[in-house]
Design an enzyme around this catalytic site. Structure first.
Site, PDB file in Angstrom:
ATOM      1  N   LYS A 178       0.835  -1.205   0.000  1.00 41.60           N
ATOM      2  CA  LYS A 178       0.000   0.000   0.000  1.00 41.60           C
ATOM      3  C   LYS A 178       0.871   1.257   0.000  1.00 41.60           C
ATOM      4  CE  LYS A 178      -3.364  -0.585   2.981  1.00 41.60           C
ATOM      5  NZ  LYS A 178      -4.162  -0.565   4.230  1.00 41.60           N
ATOM      6  N   LYS A 220       2.514  -3.844  11.097  1.00 45.78           N
ATOM      7  CA  LYS A 220       1.176  -3.989  11.697  1.00 45.78           C
ATOM      8  C   LYS A 220       1.334  -4.580  13.086  1.00 45.78           C
ATOM      9  CE  LYS A 220      -3.070  -3.373  10.097  1.00 45.78           C
ATOM     10  NZ  LYS A 220      -3.308  -2.437   8.993  1.00 45.78           N
ATOM     11  N   THR A 253      -9.672   7.481   5.454  1.00 48.24           N
ATOM     12  CA  THR A 253      -9.767   6.163   4.814  1.00 48.24           C
ATOM     13  C   THR A 253     -11.089   6.061   4.058  1.00 48.24           C
ATOM     14  OG1 THR A 253      -8.547   5.317   6.717  1.00 48.24           O
ATOM     15  CG2 THR A 253      -9.411   3.693   5.182  1.00 48.24           C
ATOM     16  N   ASN A 301     -15.370   3.309  11.480  1.00 49.77           N
ATOM     17  CA  ASN A 301     -14.786   4.542  10.927  1.00 49.77           C
ATOM     18  C   ASN A 301     -14.782   4.536   9.401  1.00 49.77           C
ATOM     19  OD1 ASN A 301     -11.996   5.711   9.826  1.00 49.77           O
ATOM     20  ND2 ASN A 301     -12.770   7.045  11.417  1.00 49.77           N
ATOM     21  N   SER A 303      -2.021   9.656   7.374  1.00 47.77           N
ATOM     22  CA  SER A 303      -1.072   9.381   8.463  1.00 47.77           C
ATOM     23  C   SER A 303       0.315   9.911   8.096  1.00 47.77           C
ATOM     24  CB  SER A 303      -0.946   7.881   8.706  1.00 47.77           C
ATOM     25  OG  SER A 303      -1.910   7.432   9.620  1.00 47.77           O
TER      26      SER A 303
HETATM   27  N1  GLU Z   1      -4.702   0.764   9.737  1.00 45.58           N
HETATM   28  C1  GLU Z   1      -4.756   1.545   8.537  1.00 45.58           C
HETATM   29  C2  GLU Z   1      -4.450   0.693   7.328  1.00 45.58           C
HETATM   30  O1  GLU Z   1      -4.645  -0.508   7.345  1.00 45.58           O
HETATM   31  C3  GLU Z   1      -3.923   2.819   8.628  1.00 45.58           C
HETATM   32  C4  GLU Z   1      -2.461   2.634   8.832  1.00 45.58           C
HETATM   33  C5  GLU Z   1      -1.707   3.915   9.094  1.00 45.58           C
HETATM   34  O2  GLU Z   1      -2.331   4.970   9.120  1.00 45.58           O
HETATM   35  O3  GLU Z   1      -0.491   3.833   9.287  1.00 45.58           O
HETATM   36  O4  GLU Z   1      -4.103   1.186   6.282  1.00 45.58           O
END
Ligand code: GLU
Length: 418
Positions: free
Chosen positions: A94, A106, A190, A221, A351
């Site tokens: 990503k 993660k 998101t 969210n 972010s």
């Molecule tokens: N948890 C979100 C994702 O899966 C955001 C991760 C982030 O902001 O670093 O993309």
């Protein structure tokens, strides 16, 4: 092994297919197949009744060729290292796809946060950060919110980490509240990106957004903001689902009103008075529509229920909601799937903006944030769509991996890793 336990296998399959289509350097593929670092932790938390409970937590840093690793922390009873590894790998792809200077990471804690009081949740958040503190930092690994973690929980975590450091380090975790180093636009980012991806896809296939029927699965969210922005784009959100049920209205649900209802109703859609019909939680998949936004958890559209899907576009707000078998069937049927690593990349993109603002100590307006987010999302969408059109027989998902892996491969070669 259940399908859920096999999540890392799913990533490996996707990466292998993309590497073959790209004819990528073998060492690049090998390096991407295993995460560079994993950490299992177990830590004590004092409960309100004075007893001690020990929790299991995880952090995975998949690959840092493009920069410090980045990715959320989820609190969920089914979190395990297999799932965290898969989610960390998806973050690598990503971030690369969006052109962000990050690798993928993660984390998670095996817990049902609904069983904890607010004070217990705070002690759990602080305990987890103390446990993973040796491997995180604003130039090392930067966590963020994910399933069941929110700006308040992130604020406790940053506070705990700053105490360990002995000075404030706001850039260590993103997704903070706006009055504690957070960025304007992060909460909505998101869902906004997921809605924007659906709109861009609609333009490509000649689907009119005005009046397009949308089904959103998951009303946390991501799902709630995706629904809000899709209705602002003119679409008609006819069904929203969560684990308590599906609320349906063929004339379109009023999303602001539904969000308000959910905020005052234990965060669930069940019982919403603006619905003309309520259904069982799994029945969202039966609703005929133009766009589906799966925004709950992984493995929601599988070979067992894929035949029920009647839509033209799927914009994946969640990570991994469509299994590879279902993906293949839908692609053959002509459904345009915007894969998770593109459709839900708005969160990590803002972010990144938050982190940049923290490092600069200079903060942007909401308009600046949204404009920059749109620029990066549109650029990534166009490069994936171009690869999809130019490469015979690949899905949008594999095209997204191809764009992402070629950037990762270039960086590995330039750095002398292969
Ligand atoms: N948890 C979100 C994702 O899966 C955001 C991760 C982030 O902001 O670093 O993309």
């Amino acid at each position: 092994m259940s399908k859920r336990e096999n999540l890392y296998e799913v990533v490996l399959e996707q990466v292998t297919t993309a590497c073959e289509a790209l004819k990528a350097n073998e060492a690049v593929c090998e390096l991407l197949k295993e995460p560079m670092r994993t950490l299992n932790v177990s830590f004590p938390v004092k409960m309100d009744d004075g007893t001690i409970r020990v929790f299991n937590g995880f952090r995975c840093q998949h690959n840092d060729v493009l920069g410090p690793t980045k990715g959320g922390i989820r609190f969920h009873p089914q979190v395990d290292m297999n799932e965290v590894k898969a989610l960390a790998a998806w973050m690598t792809y990503k971030c690369s796809l969006l052109g962000l200077p990050y690798g993928g990471g993660k984390g998670g804690v095996e817990v049902d946060p609904r069983t904890l009081s607010k004070a217990e949740l705070e002690r759990l958040a602080r305990g987890y950060i103390r446990a993973i503190a040796p491997i995180i930092g604003d130039h090392k690994d930067i966590p963020a919110p994910d399933v069941n973690t929110n700006p308040q929980i992130i604020a406790w975590m940053v506070d705990e980490f700053s105490k360990i450091r002995g000075y404030n380090e706001p850039g260590v975790i993103t997704g903070k509240p706006v009055n504690f180093g957070g960025s304007l636009g992060r909460t909505e980012a998101t869902g906004y990106g997921t809605a924007l991806a659906a709109k861009l896809a609609a333009e490509k296939i000649g689907l009119e957004m005005k009046g397009a029927r949308v089904v959103v699965q998951g009303f946390g969210n991501v799902g709630s903001y995706a629904a809000k922005y899709l209705s602002e784009f003119g679409a008609k959100v006819i069904a929203c689902a969560d684990y308590t049920g599906v609320v349906y209205n063929e004339n379109g649900l009023n999303i602001d009103d539904l969000m308000n209802y959910v905020a005052n109703n234990d965060r669930v859609v069940k019982g919403y008075p603006g619905a003309t019909k309520e259904m069982a939680p799994a029945d969202w998949i039966d609703v005929e529509c133009d766009i589906i936004v799966p925004a709950a958890l992984e493995n929601q559209i599988t070979e067992d229920n894929v035949d029920k899907v009647k839509c033209k576009i799927i914009s994946e707000g969640a990570n991994g909601p469509t299994t590879p078998e279902a993906d293949k069937i839908l692609t053959e049927k002509g459904v345009l799937i915007i894969p998770d690593i593109l459709a839900n990349a708005g969160g990590v993109t803002v972010s990144y903006f938050e982190w940049v603002q923290n490092l600069m100590n200079f903060y942007w307006t909401q308009e600046e944030v949204i404009k920059r987010l749109e620029d990066l999302m549109i650029r990534a969408f166009e490069s994936v769509f171009k690869t999809y059109k130019e490469t015979d027989g690949v899905s949008m998902r594999i095209a997204a991996y191809m764009v992402s892996i070629s950037r990762l491969g270039d960086a590995m070669q330039i750095r002398g890793w292969c």
